[in-house]
Design a protein around this motif. Structure first.
Motif, PDB file in Angstrom:
ATOM      1  N   HIS A  30       0.825  -1.220   0.000  1.00  0.00           N
ATOM      2  CA  HIS A  30       0.000   0.000   0.000  1.00  0.00           C
ATOM      3  C   HIS A  30       0.853   1.262   0.000  1.00  0.00           C
ATOM      4  O   HIS A  30       0.404   2.313  -0.460  1.00  0.00           O
ATOM      5  N   ALA A  33       1.485   1.812  -3.762  1.00  0.00           N
ATOM      6  CA  ALA A  33       0.369   1.335  -4.583  1.00  0.00           C
ATOM      7  C   ALA A  33       0.314   2.007  -5.953  1.00  0.00           C
ATOM      8  O   ALA A  33       0.143   1.327  -6.970  1.00  0.00           O
ATOM      9  N   LEU A  61      -0.973  -2.459   6.625  1.00  0.00           N
ATOM     10  CA  LEU A  61      -2.253  -1.767   6.666  1.00  0.00           C
ATOM     11  C   LEU A  61      -3.221  -2.768   7.274  1.00  0.00           C
ATOM     12  O   LEU A  61      -3.683  -3.691   6.605  1.00  0.00           O
ATOM     13  N   THR A  67      -7.618   0.417  10.808  1.00  0.00           N
ATOM     14  CA  THR A  67      -7.497   1.421   9.745  1.00  0.00           C
ATOM     15  C   THR A  67      -8.745   1.374   8.871  1.00  0.00           C
ATOM     16  O   THR A  67      -9.449   0.378   8.830  1.00  0.00           O
ATOM     17  N   GLU A  69      -8.996   1.433   5.583  1.00  0.00           N
ATOM     18  CA  GLU A  69      -8.852   0.587   4.399  1.00  0.00           C
ATOM     19  C   GLU A  69      -8.048  -0.661   4.723  1.00  0.00           C
ATOM     20  O   GLU A  69      -7.220  -0.656   5.628  1.00  0.00           O
ATOM     21  N   SER A  70      -8.286  -1.687   3.926  1.00  0.00           N
ATOM     22  CA  SER A  70      -7.455  -2.882   3.998  1.00  0.00           C
ATOM     23  C   SER A  70      -6.424  -2.812   2.878  1.00  0.00           C
ATOM     24  O   SER A  70      -6.513  -1.964   1.985  1.00  0.00           O
ATOM     25  N   LEU A  71      -5.468  -3.705   2.897  1.00  0.00           N
ATOM     26  CA  LEU A  71      -4.458  -3.750   1.847  1.00  0.00           C
ATOM     27  C   LEU A  71      -5.100  -3.971   0.477  1.00  0.00           C
ATOM     28  O   LEU A  71      -4.760  -3.308  -0.497  1.00  0.00           O
ATOM     29  N   THR A  73      -8.213  -3.275  -0.607  1.00  0.00           N
ATOM     30  CA  THR A  73      -8.955  -2.111  -1.126  1.00  0.00           C
ATOM     31  C   THR A  73      -8.013  -0.977  -1.507  1.00  0.00           C
ATOM     32  O   THR A  73      -8.246  -0.298  -2.505  1.00  0.00           O
ATOM     33  N   ALA A  74      -6.952  -0.771  -0.746  1.00  0.00           N
ATOM     34  CA  ALA A  74      -5.998   0.292  -1.091  1.00  0.00           C
ATOM     35  C   ALA A  74      -5.351   0.020  -2.445  1.00  0.00           C
ATOM     36  O   ALA A  74      -5.201   0.932  -3.269  1.00  0.00           O
ATOM     37  N   LYS A  77      -8.021   0.440  -5.296  1.00  0.00           N
ATOM     38  CA  LYS A  77      -8.297   1.861  -5.557  1.00  0.00           C
ATOM     39  C   LYS A  77      -7.175   2.511  -6.357  1.00  0.00           C
ATOM     40  O   LYS A  77      -7.417   3.448  -7.114  1.00  0.00           O
ATOM     41  N   ALA A  78      -5.953   2.016  -6.194  1.00  0.00           N
ATOM     42  CA  ALA A  78      -4.814   2.569  -6.938  1.00  0.00           C
ATOM     43  C   ALA A  78      -4.733   2.011  -8.358  1.00  0.00           C
ATOM     44  O   ALA A  78      -3.947   2.486  -9.162  1.00  0.00           O
ATOM     45  N   SER A 106     -14.188  -4.322   3.256  1.00  0.00           N
ATOM     46  CA  SER A 106     -13.945  -3.304   2.227  1.00  0.00           C
ATOM     47  C   SER A 106     -14.831  -2.072   2.375  1.00  0.00           C
ATOM     48  O   SER A 106     -14.730  -1.152   1.575  1.00  0.00           O
TER      49      SER A 106
END
Length: 167
Positions: A30, A33, A61, A67, A69-71, A73-74, A77-78, A106
């Motif tokens: 992340h 990312a 993450l 947190t 976001e999770s790894l 989803t991060a 998203k990237a 998520s």
């Protein structure tokens, strides 16, 4: 990871050929990312709920509740091609629950189609497997594929050329 991304870029600039690269595990992906997405590198996440087992893995993450976001989803998203994998072959049977965990943590970003892709088509894309999508159907009773209560009651497999029913 940053060094490998630079090395990949240098190799491609020098040779004019594309270098396929996959990060497996990558609990700290992340942090890079956007660079990973730009380089076209896939990530196979092997822990949907990461735990830092060594000091070097402390920048994980953690995901909800710690947190936002999770790894997974991060990275999605990237724009990274993300897949869910396992380290030990005896854990393959738990893959649907690992994917379900990613779906549930998520915050609505991942839908069921994307969740299934994490364990199937995204993994094939990462590994360079090119084949037609098999026309197999698995029927569950007691919930959908990601629920603990769900049990397989039937499989119609075009790949194997047969139908199996489980009572």
């Amino acid at each position: 990871m940053a060094t490998l991304l630079r090395l990949k870029d240098e190799y491609e600039a020098y040779s004019g050929r594309e270098l396929r690269m996959i990060f497996a595990g990558a609990t700290e992906a992340h942090l890079l990312a956007h660079e990973i997405a730009k380089a076209g590198v896939s990530v196979i996440v092997s822990q949907s709920t990461p735990y830092p087992s060594t000091w070097e893995q402390r920048r994980i993450l953690a995901g909800p509740l710690i947190t936002r976001e999770s790894l997974v989803t991060a990275l999605l998203k990237a724009g990274v091609n993300v897949a869910i994998g396992v380290v030990d072959e005896h854990n393959v049977r738990h893959t649907r629950f690992e994917v379900g965990c990613s779906l549930l943590t998520s915050n609505g970003y991942i839908d069921c189609t994307t969740a299934l892709a994490l364990a199937m088509t995204n993994l094939e894309k990462a590994l360079g497997v090119q084949r037609e999508m098999p026309q197999d159907l698995v029927a569950y009773r007691g919930g959908d594929i990601f629920e603990f209560e769900a049990k397989v009651v039937g499989v119609i497999s075009e790949t194997l050329g047969r139908t199996d029913l489980f009572v």
